[in-house]
Enzyme design. Structure first.
Site, mmCIF file in Angstrom:
data_model
loop_
_atom_site.group_PDB
_atom_site.id
_atom_site.type_symbol
_atom_site.label_atom_id
_atom_site.label_comp_id
_atom_site.label_asym_id
_atom_site.label_seq_id
_atom_site.Cartn_x
_atom_site.Cartn_y
_atom_site.Cartn_z
ATOM 1 N N CYS A 79 -20.473 7.219 16.267
ATOM 2 C CA CYS A 79 -21.732 6.478 16.696
ATOM 3 C C CYS A 79 -21.642 6.106 17.784
ATOM 4 O O CYS A 79 -21.973 6.891 19.067
ATOM 5 C CB CYS A 79 -21.980 5.648 15.573
ATOM 6 S SG CYS A 79 -23.923 5.335 15.475
ATOM 7 N N HIS A 168 -20.964 8.258 10.646
ATOM 8 C CA HIS A 168 -20.117 7.488 10.216
ATOM 9 C C HIS A 168 -19.183 7.873 9.136
ATOM 10 O O HIS A 168 -19.432 7.734 8.029
ATOM 11 C CB HIS A 168 -20.651 6.098 9.836
ATOM 12 C CG HIS A 168 -21.378 5.306 10.702
ATOM 13 N ND1 HIS A 168 -20.666 4.201 11.636
ATOM 14 C CD2 HIS A 168 -22.742 5.227 11.361
ATOM 15 C CE1 HIS A 168 -21.445 3.655 12.323
ATOM 16 N NE2 HIS A 168 -22.681 4.277 12.363
ATOM 17 N N GLU A 170 -16.562 6.725 8.329
ATOM 18 C CA GLU A 170 -15.612 5.807 7.292
ATOM 19 C C GLU A 170 -16.586 5.422 6.110
ATOM 20 O O GLU A 170 -15.819 4.414 5.347
ATOM 21 C CB GLU A 170 -15.540 4.616 8.239
ATOM 22 C CG GLU A 170 -16.696 3.834 8.794
ATOM 23 C CD GLU A 170 -17.452 4.333 9.978
ATOM 24 O OE1 GLU A 170 -18.088 3.436 10.777
ATOM 25 O OE2 GLU A 170 -17.366 5.733 10.233
ATOM 26 N N SER A 222 -0.927 -21.721 -4.141
ATOM 27 C CA SER A 222 -2.215 -21.577 -5.166
ATOM 28 C C SER A 222 -2.144 -21.089 -6.227
ATOM 29 O O SER A 222 -3.010 -21.094 -7.282
ATOM 30 C CB SER A 222 -3.145 -21.168 -4.339
ATOM 31 O OG SER A 222 -3.235 -20.033 -4.225
ATOM 32 N N GLY A 223 -1.335 -20.082 -6.664
ATOM 33 C CA GLY A 223 -1.331 -19.205 -7.888
ATOM 34 C C GLY A 223 -2.032 -17.925 -7.562
ATOM 35 O O GLY A 223 -2.192 -17.021 -8.595
ATOM 36 N N GLY A 224 -2.637 -17.808 -6.264
ATOM 37 C CA GLY A 224 -3.388 -16.588 -6.123
ATOM 38 C C GLY A 224 -2.542 -15.663 -5.509
ATOM 39 O O GLY A 224 -1.467 -15.591 -5.343
ATOM 40 N N VAL A 225 -3.048 -14.353 -5.255
ATOM 41 C CA VAL A 225 -2.240 -13.056 -5.038
ATOM 42 C C VAL A 225 -1.641 -13.234 -3.525
ATOM 43 O O VAL A 225 -0.674 -13.096 -3.112
ATOM 44 C CB VAL A 225 -3.288 -11.939 -4.876
ATOM 45 C CG1 VAL A 225 -2.787 -10.693 -4.425
ATOM 46 C CG2 VAL A 225 -3.747 -11.691 -6.224
ATOM 47 N N ASP A 226 -2.499 -13.799 -2.527
ATOM 48 C CA ASP A 226 -2.013 -13.738 -1.185
ATOM 49 C C ASP A 226 -0.884 -14.805 -0.971
ATOM 50 O O ASP A 226 0.127 -14.340 -0.427
ATOM 51 C CB ASP A 226 -3.340 -14.260 -0.199
ATOM 52 C CG ASP A 226 -4.303 -13.570 -0.288
ATOM 53 O OD1 ASP A 226 -4.268 -12.242 -0.557
ATOM 54 O OD2 ASP A 226 -5.491 -13.843 0.188
ATOM 55 N N SER A 227 -0.989 -15.965 -1.229
ATOM 56 C CA SER A 227 -0.069 -17.114 -1.277
ATOM 57 C C SER A 227 1.324 -16.508 -1.881
ATOM 58 O O SER A 227 2.410 -16.741 -1.649
ATOM 59 C CB SER A 227 -0.247 -18.455 -1.637
ATOM 60 O OG SER A 227 -0.399 -18.662 -3.018
#
Length: 510
Positions: A79, A168, A170, A222-227
């Site tokens: 573009c 585009h 993508e 934190s119990g989250g995915v990332d950490s």
């Protein structure tokens, strides 16, 4: 050495989608602002120029030297990137006599490796106000659409290969767009497509082992995915020299503190649980303003974390679960976005503790973090958990926080989430949760009049949380959950469903 594609960002809303499409082809890529100096190291295989909200004819239009890149590496302009390329080489770019936006159908003008295996009249997505009217000398037309004469082109002659597309590839609506990008990556740039979760884990653990040496790392979990995924990678590198701290701030989900600690134990992480509920409840008492609640929780979290960190001698590094969208935001073309609400991850810790950071996920998108987690053997229940805000239920209880309200919301939220899982709806939803409103209304149970709280249910569909639509849950399910909550959670006698999208609403109410 990991092969790399560089995406130069001119401020397009779609730039992250280009990166996602490249990563899906198992090729590593990085997004950098267009004005950042390029390091032409041997790992760099090609450059993609993004779209932009600017016109190439604006006096302040972002500029890069396309010719100098093209002399060294294959380049693909998308573009704005295509229009900038055409203009710099002597072509003509003008404002279109109509805004070209939406679906169009590609007509190949000749066979080329960029369009290899693309079906005739393939659907693509347009979004531009300018159009290329004349190609420069030595440029070749590859495709048109019914509305624009130059939809894709190629430069012949000296230098590396140089392509441009005015659509585009993508975005989702360009049906074979990812195939076009893959042709560029594999057939033109010669990428080996060996950037896989297993490859990432091996490289990252090696790098962490070298970086950390014999030092200790402390990390808030934190119990989250990332950490959790970040901690598991660090643990693979240094074992029990990683000290994890998981704080119960009193506004977690039902039984979450015990369940998360049990999961961490099962995957071998060295984590200490800290029950700080009473401290948080005491400080939150009387606070009703959302920002005041967020800041109180953030401040107390830092205090508790620091207190625990002091008990471990010789800490040299701080682990964090920073992911790529956070990194992109901080170095974006226009700088960080305007703050809508303050966020709470482990905000403030790096500045206060003066520790060097270890961020093993800073190159990954959320879906890639999950794939790496799966490769690491982290339980699917944890990997597929919906996002949960750092301030927890404190921002899902509108008004003052009390232990009684927390218990009420924990039970109602638990029944809602379990219901989604039992009815096979949980994985169709990006995030779901219940909100306790500071509103009481009259109800009837049996022959008795009640005057109890109202509960709002929220469920949204999204890719990354930047935009979200309300989830169209079946009426039968909503009726079932409403009855279940009202009949079993004493203190709630009315349930409503939130049908607001983001924007204009945010996902969380506070």
């Amino acid at each position: 050495m990991t092969e790399k594609i560089l995406i130069l960002d001119f401020g397009s809303q779609y730039t992250q989608l280009i990166a996602r499409a490249v990563r899906e082809a198992n090729v590593y890529c990085e997004i950098v602002p267009y004005h950042k100096k390029i390091e032409f190291d041997p790992s760099l295989k090609g450059i993609i120029l993004s779209g932009s909200p600017f016109s190439v004819n604006d006096s302040n239009a972002p500029q890069v030297d396309v010719r100098s890149m093209h002399e060294r590496l294959p380049v693909l302009g998308i573009c704005y990137g295509a229009q900038l390329t055409a203009k710099q080489f002597g072509g003509r770019v003008e404002k279109s006599n109509k805004r070209e936006y939406g679906r169009a159908f590609l007509h190949a003008a000749k066979n080329d490796i960029l369009l290899k295996d693309i079906t005739p009249t393939s659907q693509v997505w347009m979004s531009h106000a300018d159009t290329i009217l004349e190609l420069p000398d030595n440029f070749e037309l590859l495709a048109t659409t019914e509305s624009i004469p130059i939809a894709a082109f190629k430069k012949n002659g000296e230098g590396q290969v140089l392509y441009g597309v005015q659509f585009h590839p993508e975005v989702y609506h360009s049906i074979e767009g990812k195939k076009i990008l893959k042709n560029f990556l594999v057939n033109i740039c010669g990428c080996k497509q060996d950037w896989t979760p297993a490859h990432f884990i091996t490289d990252t653990v090696d790098a962490l082992t070298k970086k950390i040496g014999d030092r200790k790392v402390i990390m808030a979990l934190s119990g989250g995915v990332d950490s959790t995924v970040a901690a598991t990678l660090i643990h693979k590198a240094i074992g029990d020299r990683l000290y994890g701290i998981f704080v119960d701030n009193g506004v977690l989900r039902k039984d979450e503190f015990e369940q998360v600690l049990a999961t961490y134990k099962s995957i071998g992480l060295n984590v200490k649980g800290v029950d700080a509920k009473e401290l948080f409840y005491g400080e939150l008492k009387g606070k009703t303003d959302p920002e005041a609640k967020r800041k109180t929780i953030g401040r107390l979290f830092i205090d508790v974390f620091q207190e625990e960190a002091k008990k471990v001698e010789g800490i040299g590094l701080l682990g964090q679960g920073t992911i790529y969208p956070d990194v992109i935001e901080s170095v974006s073309v226009h700088g960080p976005s305007v703050m809508i609400k303050s966020h709470h991850n482990v905000g403030g810790l790096p500045d206060i503790m003066h520790l060097e950071l270890v961020e093993p996920l800073r190159s990954l998108f959320k879906d890639e973090v999950r794939r790496v987690g799966r490769e690491l053997g982290i339980p699917n229940d944890l990997l597929q958990r919906h996002p949960f805000p750092g301030p927890g239920l404190a921002i899902r209880i509108l008004g003052e926080i009390t232990p009684e309200k927390v218990q009420l919301l924990q039970e109602a939220d638990h029944r809602y989430v379990q219901g989604l899982k039992e009815h096979k709806l949980y994985d169709q939803v990006w995030q779901a949760g219940a909100i306790l409103l500071p509103v009481k209304s009259v109800g009837v149970m049996g022959d008795e009049r009640t005057y109890e709280f109202t509960l709002a249910l929220r469920a949204v569909t999204s890719v990354d949380g930047m935009t979200a639509d309300w989830a169209h849950l079946p009426y039968e399910f909503l009726a079932h959950i409403s009855n279940d909550i009202i009949n079993n959670v004493k203190g709630i006698n009315r349930v409503v469903y939130d049908i607001s999208s983001k924007p204009p609403a945010t996902i969380e109410w506070e």
